[in-house]
Structure formats: C-alpha cells, structure tokens
Design an enzyme around this catalytic site. Structure first.
Site, PDB file in Angstrom:
ATOM      1  N   LYS A 167      37.750  15.740  14.811  1.00  0.00           N
ATOM      2  CA  LYS A 167      36.362  15.301  14.807  1.00  0.00           C
ATOM      3  C   LYS A 167      35.752  15.029  13.371  1.00  0.00           C
ATOM      4  CE  LYS A 167      35.769  16.825  19.623  1.00  0.00           C
ATOM      5  NZ  LYS A 167      34.820  17.444  20.478  1.00  0.00           N
ATOM      6  N   TYR A 170      34.779   8.952  26.523  1.00  0.00           N
ATOM      7  CA  TYR A 170      33.943   9.872  27.237  1.00  0.00           C
ATOM      8  C   TYR A 170      33.081   9.305  28.365  1.00  0.00           C
ATOM      9  CZ  TYR A 170      34.841  12.644  23.016  1.00  0.00           C
ATOM     10  OH  TYR A 170      35.377  13.792  21.925  1.00  0.00           O
ATOM     11  N   PHE A 179      24.048  14.938  27.079  1.00  0.00           N
ATOM     12  CA  PHE A 179      24.534  14.872  25.511  1.00  0.00           C
ATOM     13  C   PHE A 179      25.313  13.605  25.182  1.00  0.00           C
ATOM     14  CE2 PHE A 179      27.166  17.848  27.969  1.00  0.00           C
ATOM     15  CZ  PHE A 179      28.675  16.989  27.815  1.00  0.00           C
ATOM     16  N   ARG A 214      44.520  24.802  24.046  1.00  0.00           N
ATOM     17  CA  ARG A 214      43.006  25.250  24.404  1.00  0.00           C
ATOM     18  C   ARG A 214      42.983  26.609  23.984  1.00  0.00           C
ATOM     19  NH1 ARG A 214      39.963  21.592  27.111  1.00  0.00           N
ATOM     20  NH2 ARG A 214      38.665  23.153  28.229  1.00  0.00           N
ATOM     21  N   ASN A 220      32.176  20.154  17.275  1.00  0.00           N
ATOM     22  CA  ASN A 220      32.977  21.329  17.322  1.00  0.00           C
ATOM     23  C   ASN A 220      34.339  21.242  16.826  1.00  0.00           C
ATOM     24  OD1 ASN A 220      33.854  19.675  19.455  1.00  0.00           O
ATOM     25  ND2 ASN A 220      33.679  21.259  21.041  1.00  0.00           N
ATOM     26  N   HIS A 269      39.249  18.379  19.423  1.00  0.00           N
ATOM     27  CA  HIS A 269      39.011  17.973  21.042  1.00  0.00           C
ATOM     28  C   HIS A 269      40.717  18.548  21.483  1.00  0.00           C
ATOM     29  CE1 HIS A 269      39.007  15.998  24.840  1.00  0.00           C
ATOM     30  NE2 HIS A 269      40.326  15.757  24.702  1.00  0.00           N
ATOM     31  N   GLU A 312      44.558  10.344  27.901  1.00  0.00           N
ATOM     32  CA  GLU A 312      43.865  10.282  26.537  1.00  0.00           C
ATOM     33  C   GLU A 312      44.899   9.777  25.227  1.00  0.00           C
ATOM     34  OE1 GLU A 312      40.621  13.547  27.749  1.00  0.00           O
ATOM     35  OE2 GLU A 312      42.134  14.225  26.245  1.00  0.00           O
TER      36      GLU A 312
HETATM   37  P1  CMP Z   1      35.133  18.074  24.010  1.00  0.00           P
HETATM   38  O1  CMP Z   1      35.519  19.047  25.001  1.00  0.00           O
HETATM   39  O2  CMP Z   1      36.224  17.561  23.315  1.00  0.00           O
HETATM   40  O3  CMP Z   1      34.700  16.981  24.859  1.00  0.00           O
HETATM   41  C1  CMP Z   1      33.547  16.592  25.347  1.00  0.00           C
HETATM   42  C2  CMP Z   1      32.487  17.222  24.158  1.00  0.00           C
HETATM   43  O4  CMP Z   1      30.892  17.021  24.816  1.00  0.00           O
HETATM   44  C3  CMP Z   1      32.751  18.393  23.940  1.00  0.00           C
HETATM   45  O5  CMP Z   1      33.873  18.643  23.203  1.00  0.00           O
HETATM   46  C4  CMP Z   1      31.479  18.748  23.090  1.00  0.00           C
HETATM   47  O6  CMP Z   1      31.722  18.463  21.882  1.00  0.00           O
HETATM   48  C5  CMP Z   1      30.529  17.830  23.870  1.00  0.00           C
HETATM   49  N1  CMP Z   1      29.492  18.722  24.414  1.00  0.00           N
HETATM   50  C6  CMP Z   1      29.843  19.627  25.459  1.00  0.00           C
HETATM   51  N2  CMP Z   1      28.726  19.981  25.656  1.00  0.00           N
HETATM   52  C7  CMP Z   1      27.801  19.902  24.868  1.00  0.00           C
HETATM   53  C8  CMP Z   1      26.230  20.212  24.876  1.00  0.00           C
HETATM   54  N3  CMP Z   1      25.579  21.053  25.807  1.00  0.00           N
HETATM   55  N4  CMP Z   1      25.638  19.432  23.886  1.00  0.00           N
HETATM   56  C9  CMP Z   1      26.294  18.516  22.963  1.00  0.00           C
HETATM   57  N5  CMP Z   1      27.680  18.349  23.087  1.00  0.00           N
HETATM   58  C10 CMP Z   1      28.214  18.935  24.197  1.00  0.00           C
END
Ligand code: CMP
Length: 140
Positions: A11, A51, A59, A87, A114, A117, A128
């Site tokens: 990311k 998404y 969010f 994962r 984070n 993904h 995806e």
């Molecule tokens: P990912 O699982 O790659 O795809 C969905 C994303 O939504 C996840 O990573 C996080 O980066 C984001 N995400 C999930 N929960 C939250 C949250 N509470 N606040 C902000 N971003 C979120």
C-alpha cells in the site's frame, strides 16, 4: 507442483517508506512465488470499485483517499495454502495486534495505513487478481 493463489497490494504508506524491497523479500522468503506484479496508481473510481464491499463502512472515504494517495504494488502470489499462509505472514489488520515478526508488525503505521493487503478467501483472491491483471499478464 503448483499451489493456490492469493492477491496482495503493497500500500501507499509502505511504498512511500521505501519498504517495497523489504516486504517482497519477506514474501519470497516465506515460499511464495510471484506470478504477476505491477506498480500502479489507482484512480478514485478504481479504488471505489475494488473496495465496494466496504462502501457502507464509516472508513470507506478515508480508505479510498489513502489508496489513491500514491502508487501501490499489486501482485498475484502462489504457494500451497496461499490465502491462509499469507494472512499469517502479514499479521492482523490492526498493526497494534499483529504478531511479532509479521509484515504489518514491522512496517504498518495504523489500521488504516497498514502496509499490505491480503485476500481473505480463494474466491476473493481470484476476483481481486482479475481486477488488476488480465490473464495474459499472469505467468503460467
Ligand atoms: P485490508 O484488509 O487490506 O482492506 C480493507 C481495509 O480497510 C483494511 O485493510 C484497513 O486498511 C481498512 N480498515 C479496516 N478497518 C478500519 C478502520 N476501523 N479504520 C480505518 N481503516 C480501516
């Protein structure tokens, strides 16, 4: 022997922090084979579509804005038990809860930023992967 596949993105935070090489090293050290990979910048429309499953979440806007804030690496990875093993390698969504030594524990900034993904099922890995790569761009 071929394994199953998963889809990943490195990311914008991890690309900006110059962690592409470190993260790819961890991925290949863990036994994954890269079947397709590209550096790309998502448009707002592409991020919204990718998404869409999260479109009702509070969010969602922040997520789309972040994922379009800079380039990402998109990749298809192959390994036995790819989705689950990947994962495990990346750790929990929230880096504060990610196990020591995982990619997110090492390189993620926050639950929103984070670092990586990982697909959550074989079905989503295919959807995806197809979103980012035409079949001709995936090596056999
Ligand atoms: P990912 O699982 O790659 O795809 C969905 C994303 O939504 C996840 O990573 C996080 O980066 C984001 N995400 C999930 N929960 C939250 C949250 N509470 N606040 C902000 N971003 C979120």
């Amino acid at each position: 022997m071929t394994g199953t596949r998963t889809f990943t993105m490195i990311k914008p935070d991890a690309v900006e922090d110059k962690n592409i090489g470190n993260i790819l090293q961890m991925i290949t050290d863990a036994g994954f084979t890269i079947k397709a990979m590209k550096l790309r910048r998502l448009s707002t429309e592409q991020a919204q579509e990718f998404y869409a499953i999260h479109s009702e979440r509070p969010f969602y806007g922040e997520l789309v804005e972040y994922m379009t804030s800079g380039p990402i690496i998109a990749a298809i990875l192959e390994k036995d038990n790819a989705v689950e093993d990947f994962r495990t390698l990346i750790g929990a969504t929230n880096p504060a809860e990610a196990a020591e030594g995982t990619i997110r524990a090492k390189y993620a900034e926050s639950i929103g930023r984070n670092a990586v993904h990982g697909s959550d099922s074989d079905e989503n890995a295919e959807i995806e992967g197809n979103f980012h790569f035409p079949v001709a761009e995936v090596v056999a």
